[in-house]
Design a protein around this motif. Structure first.
Motif, PDB file in Angstrom:
ATOM      1  N   ASP A 112       0.805  -1.213   0.000  1.00  0.00           N
ATOM      2  CA  ASP A 112       0.000   0.000   0.000  1.00  0.00           C
ATOM      3  C   ASP A 112       0.840   1.267   0.000  1.00  0.00           C
ATOM      4  N   ILE A 113       2.145   1.117   0.189  1.00  0.00           N
ATOM      5  CA  ILE A 113       3.052   2.228  -0.059  1.00  0.00           C
ATOM      6  C   ILE A 113       3.504   2.186  -1.514  1.00  0.00           C
ATOM      7  N   ALA A 114       3.817   0.970  -1.990  1.00  0.00           N
ATOM      8  CA  ALA A 114       4.437   0.823  -3.307  1.00  0.00           C
ATOM      9  C   ALA A 114       3.449   0.844  -4.468  1.00  0.00           C
ATOM     10  N   VAL A 115       2.299   0.149  -4.335  1.00  0.00           N
ATOM     11  CA  VAL A 115       1.395   0.053  -5.480  1.00  0.00           C
ATOM     12  C   VAL A 115       0.812   1.411  -5.860  1.00  0.00           C
ATOM     13  N   VAL A 116       0.643   2.256  -4.860  1.00  0.00           N
ATOM     14  CA  VAL A 116       0.036   3.558  -5.124  1.00  0.00           C
ATOM     15  C   VAL A 116       0.947   4.423  -5.993  1.00  0.00           C
ATOM     16  N   ASN A 117       2.265   4.204  -5.867  1.00  0.00           N
ATOM     17  CA  ASN A 117       3.204   4.992  -6.663  1.00  0.00           C
ATOM     18  C   ASN A 117       2.880   4.944  -8.152  1.00  0.00           C
ATOM     19  N   THR A 118       2.635   3.729  -8.662  1.00  0.00           N
ATOM     20  CA  THR A 118       2.394   3.561 -10.088  1.00  0.00           C
ATOM     21  C   THR A 118       1.076   4.178 -10.518  1.00  0.00           C
ATOM     22  N   ALA A 119       0.107   4.172  -9.624  1.00  0.00           N
ATOM     23  CA  ALA A 119      -1.221   4.675  -9.968  1.00  0.00           C
ATOM     24  C   ALA A 119      -1.331   6.192  -9.875  1.00  0.00           C
ATOM     25  N   PRO A 179       5.106  -1.575  -7.736  1.00  0.00           N
ATOM     26  CA  PRO A 179       4.874  -0.781  -8.947  1.00  0.00           C
ATOM     27  C   PRO A 179       4.275  -1.585 -10.091  1.00  0.00           C
ATOM     28  N   PHE A 180       4.745  -2.841 -10.262  1.00  0.00           N
ATOM     29  CA  PHE A 180       4.186  -3.664 -11.337  1.00  0.00           C
ATOM     30  C   PHE A 180       2.739  -4.038 -11.039  1.00  0.00           C
ATOM     31  N   VAL A 181       2.482  -4.483  -9.802  1.00  0.00           N
ATOM     32  CA  VAL A 181       1.108  -4.847  -9.428  1.00  0.00           C
ATOM     33  C   VAL A 181       0.187  -3.643  -9.555  1.00  0.00           C
ATOM     34  N   GLY A 182       0.665  -2.489  -9.068  1.00  0.00           N
ATOM     35  CA  GLY A 182      -0.133  -1.275  -9.178  1.00  0.00           C
ATOM     36  C   GLY A 182      -0.395  -0.888 -10.622  1.00  0.00           C
ATOM     37  N   GLY A 183       0.632  -1.039 -11.462  1.00  0.00           N
ATOM     38  CA  GLY A 183       0.449  -0.718 -12.878  1.00  0.00           C
ATOM     39  C   GLY A 183      -0.520  -1.645 -13.563  1.00  0.00           C
ATOM     40  N   LEU A 184      -0.412  -2.936 -13.259  1.00  0.00           N
ATOM     41  CA  LEU A 184      -1.319  -3.918 -13.861  1.00  0.00           C
ATOM     42  C   LEU A 184      -2.762  -3.644 -13.460  1.00  0.00           C
ATOM     43  N   LEU A 185      -2.995  -3.416 -12.179  1.00  0.00           N
ATOM     44  CA  LEU A 185      -4.356  -3.157 -11.705  1.00  0.00           C
ATOM     45  C   LEU A 185      -4.905  -1.850 -12.270  1.00  0.00           C
ATOM     46  N   THR A 186      -4.058  -0.804 -12.294  1.00  0.00           N
ATOM     47  CA  THR A 186      -4.502   0.503 -12.786  1.00  0.00           C
ATOM     48  C   THR A 186      -4.876   0.436 -14.251  1.00  0.00           C
ATOM     49  N   ALA A 205      -5.561  -2.291 -16.121  1.00  0.00           N
ATOM     50  CA  ALA A 205      -6.588  -3.260 -16.481  1.00  0.00           C
ATOM     51  C   ALA A 205      -7.946  -2.941 -15.868  1.00  0.00           C
ATOM     52  N   LEU A 206      -7.956  -2.421 -14.627  1.00  0.00           N
ATOM     53  CA  LEU A 206      -9.215  -2.280 -13.901  1.00  0.00           C
ATOM     54  C   LEU A 206      -9.490  -0.872 -13.374  1.00  0.00           C
ATOM     55  N   GLY A 207      -8.451  -0.040 -13.263  1.00  0.00           N
ATOM     56  CA  GLY A 207      -8.631   1.295 -12.713  1.00  0.00           C
ATOM     57  C   GLY A 207      -7.872   1.449 -11.403  1.00  0.00           C
ATOM     58  N   TRP A 208      -7.529   2.708 -11.047  1.00  0.00           N
ATOM     59  CA  TRP A 208      -6.707   2.940  -9.848  1.00  0.00           C
ATOM     60  C   TRP A 208      -7.398   2.491  -8.565  1.00  0.00           C
ATOM     61  N   GLU A 209      -8.729   2.431  -8.587  1.00  0.00           N
ATOM     62  CA  GLU A 209      -9.450   2.010  -7.382  1.00  0.00           C
ATOM     63  C   GLU A 209      -9.019   0.617  -6.911  1.00  0.00           C
ATOM     64  N   TRP A 210      -8.584  -0.213  -7.867  1.00  0.00           N
ATOM     65  CA  TRP A 210      -8.257  -1.592  -7.522  1.00  0.00           C
ATOM     66  C   TRP A 210      -6.929  -1.737  -6.790  1.00  0.00           C
ATOM     67  N   VAL A 211      -6.103  -0.708  -6.769  1.00  0.00           N
ATOM     68  CA  VAL A 211      -4.893  -0.810  -5.942  1.00  0.00           C
ATOM     69  C   VAL A 211      -5.271  -0.819  -4.468  1.00  0.00           C
ATOM     70  N   PHE A 212      -6.481  -0.359  -4.146  1.00  0.00           N
ATOM     71  CA  PHE A 212      -6.989  -0.427  -2.780  1.00  0.00           C
ATOM     72  C   PHE A 212      -7.940  -1.606  -2.587  1.00  0.00           C
ATOM     73  N   PRO A 220       1.240   2.550 -17.053  1.00  0.00           N
ATOM     74  CA  PRO A 220       1.462   2.110 -15.670  1.00  0.00           C
ATOM     75  C   PRO A 220       2.066   0.706 -15.572  1.00  0.00           C
ATOM     76  N   MET A 221       1.573  -0.236 -16.391  1.00  0.00           N
ATOM     77  CA  MET A 221       2.099  -1.601 -16.324  1.00  0.00           C
ATOM     78  C   MET A 221       3.524  -1.663 -16.855  1.00  0.00           C
TER      79      MET A 221
END
Length: 446
Positions: A11-18, A138-145, A147-154, A284-285
Motif C-alpha cells: 500500500d506504499i508501493a502500489v500507489v506509486n504507479t497509480a 509498482p508492477f502490481v499497481g500498474g497492472l491493476l490501474t 486493467a481495472l482502474g486505480w481504485e483496484w490498488v486499494f 502504468p504496467m
C-alpha cells in the motif's frame, strides 16, 4: 504475517504507479499526491509505538485482528473516494490500521519461532516479503490501474484482508506482556504533532519555498515538539520509548539504518514512477515491469541471508547492504537522462535491490534481539524508524523536485538518496564496532 506485511508494504508501493492516473481522475497536483503517500506512512509511523505498547498490554493477536479489520474497511473506503481530500483521509485511517498490524508482526513471528535457526529463516522470509512488496508493488499497481482502474490498488486489499482475518482467528496464538507499561499519552501527542509538523513543513517547502511563514513556523514547531518528546521520554516513569534501549549501540544502529534505507531509497519510488510515465511515456504496467528484474535479485538475496547470516556478522549485511543501495543510486544518478532505455535503468536499480535483500532480514533480526516481554515495544520502535523514514524522505526529497525539469530533479533525488544511504552505512559500521553488546538493556519500569 507475510500476507499482512505484504499488503502493508504494497500500500506504499502500489500507489506509486497509480499516481499519474489518479492525478488525472481526481484533478489534483503533485503536492496532494505526495500527501496520498505520506498520510499513510505518517499515521503508521506516529501510532505504531503506542500500538506496540497496547499489544503488549491487551494481547498482540487481539490488536492484530483489530488492525486487519480497520485496514480492510479503510481500503474499501479509499477505493470509493471521489475527491483527493477523502482519499487522503481514508489513507490516514489505513495507516492507523496498518500500525496495529505492523506493530506486532515481528513479535508474533518471534513468539511462533523459538530457536535462533527458526527465527533466522522466518526473518529472512519477512525481509523478503518487505523487499518484494516494495519492488513488485509498482508492477502490481500498474497492472491493476491499467486493467481495472486505480481504485483496484486499494480494493485488492479486501479479499487478502479477509483471508488474513480467517488465518488469524484460527491459527495465531495469543501472547502479551504480563507486566505491561502504562500508556504514554504525552509522548504520543508530542510525537504525532512533531512528525506531522515536520512532514507538513517539508512538503510545503517544496511548493512555497523555505522562507514562507507557514513553512518556518511548521519546522520550528516540529523541532520544539520532537525535543519535547525526547524530554518527556527521558523523565517519564513509563515512556513509550525507553531511551535506555538506545544505549545498546547495535539496537540504535539497527533503527538508524532502517530509517536511512527508507528515506534514502524507498522514498525515491514515487519520483521514479513519475519519470517513467511522464518523461518516458510508459504505461502504468510498463513502468512497473521496468522494476521486475531488481525484484528477482532482491528476493534471491533476501532468501540467501538465511544461510549467509550464520557465517558473517550482522554488520556486514546491514552496512554492506545499505552501502550497495547507496551505490546503486549513484549509478542511477549518473545514467538518468530523457533518452535512456529501460535496460540502462536496470544496473543501478539491481545493485540497490541486491543491497536491500541483504539488509532487510538482517536489520529485523538485530532489532528483535530483545527479551520477548518487550518484543512489541521493540517492533514498534523499529517500524517507526522505517515508516518515519519513508514519510520524511518523500517530503524532504520532494523539495528537490521541479515539475518543469523532472529529469534533473530525479538526478538530484538519487544523489540525495545515495548520500543518506552512505551516511547510514558509515554510522552502522561505527555503532556495530567490536565491543557492542548483543542484548538491549530493558528499564525496570518496562
Amino acid at each position: 504475517m507475510l500476507a499482512a506485511t505484504a499488503i502493508l508494504m504494497l500500500d506504499i508501493a502500489v500507489v506509486n504507479t497509480a499516481l499519474p492516473t489518479l492525478q488525472a481522475d481526481l484533478d489534483t497536483d503533485l503536492h496532494a499526491l505526495k500527501w496520498v503517500l505520506d498520510a499513510y506512512t505518517l499515521a503508521l509511523a506516529s501510532v505504531v509505538l503506542t500500538a506496540g505498547s497496547l499489544a503488549d498490554r491487551f494481547g498482540r493477536r487481539r490488536l492484530f485482528l483489530i488492525g486487519v479489520i480497520v485496514f480492510t474497511l479503510s481500503s474499501a473506503a479509499a477505493a470509493a473516494a471521489g475527491s483527493i481530500e477523502f482519499l487522503i483521509a481514508a489513507r490516514a485511517v489505513q495507516g492507523l490500521g496498518a500500525a496495529l498490524m505492523f506493530a506486532v508482526s515481528l513479535a508474533l513471528l518471534s513468539h511462533a519461532f523459538r530457536t535462533p535457526q527458526e527465527r533466522t529463516t522466518a526473518f529472512a522470509a519477512y525481509g523478503a516479503a518487505i523487499g518484494a512488496s516494495f519492488a513488485l508493488g509498482p508492477f502490481v499497481g500498474g497492472l491493476l490501474t491499467e486493467a481495472l482502474g486505480w481504485e483496484w490498488v486499494f480494493l485488492i486489499n479486501v479479499p487478502i484482508g479477509i483471508a488474513v482475518l480467517a488465518i488469524t482467528a484460527t491459527k495465531l496464538v495469543e501472547s502479551s506482556d504480563p507486566n505491561p507499561p502504562k500508556i504514554d499519552i504525552p509522548g504520543q501527542v508530542t510525537l504525532v504533532a512533531g512528525l506531522f509538523a515536520l512532514v507538513y513543513g517539508l512538503l510545503n517547502a517544496a511548493e512555497d519555498g523555505w522562507g514562507a511563514g507557514h513553512v518556518v513556523a511548521a519546522l520550528a514547531a516540529a523541532a520544539g515538539l520532537l525535543v519535547a518528546f525526547v524530554a518527556i521520554e527521558a523523565t517519564s516513569r513509563a515512556p513509550m520509548v525507553p531511551l535506555g534501549m538506545f544505549r545498546n549501540r547495535r539496537f540504535a544502529g539497527a533503527q538508524l539504518a532502517a530509517m536511512a534505507i527508507s528515506a534514502g531509497l524507498f522514498s525515491t519510488f514515487i519520483y521514479i514512477m513519475i519519470f517513467l510515465q511522464q518523461v518516458k511515456g510508459y504505461s502504468p504496467m510498463e513502468a512497473g515491469l521496468v522494476l521486475v528484474p531488481g525484484t528477482m535479485v532482491n528476493l534471491f538475496c533476501a532468501a540467501a541471508t538465511a544461510k549467509i547470516a550464520t557465517k558473517v556478522a550482522p554488520v556486514v549485511l546491514i552496512s554492506g547492504g545499505l552501502g550497495l543501495a547507496a551505490l546503486g543510486m549513484v549509478i542511477s544518478a549518473l545514467m538518468i537522462s530523457a533518452d535512456m532505455t529501460w535496460l540502462e535503468l536496470q544496473l543501478g536499480f539491481i545493485v540497490s535491490m541486491a543491497g536491500t535483500g541483504l539488509f532487510n532480514p538482517s536489520v529485523s533480526a538485530v532489532a528483535l534481539d530483545v527479551p520477548e516481554r518487550v518484543a512489541g515495544l521493540a517492533t514498534g520502535i523499529h517500524d517507526t524508524a522505517r515508516q518515519a523514514g519513508v514519510a520524511i524522505g518523500i517530503a524532504a526529497l520532494g523539495t528537490l523536485v521541479s515539475v518543469t525539469d523532472i529529469v534533473g530533479s530525479l538526478q538530484d533525488v538519487m544523489w540525495a538518496g545515495a548520500a543518506i544511504g552512505g551516511v547510514g552505512a558509515l554510522a552502522s559500521l561505527y555503532l556495530f564496532r567490536p565491543g557492542t553488546t548483543g542484548l538491549v538493556p530493558v528499564p525496570q519500569e518496562a
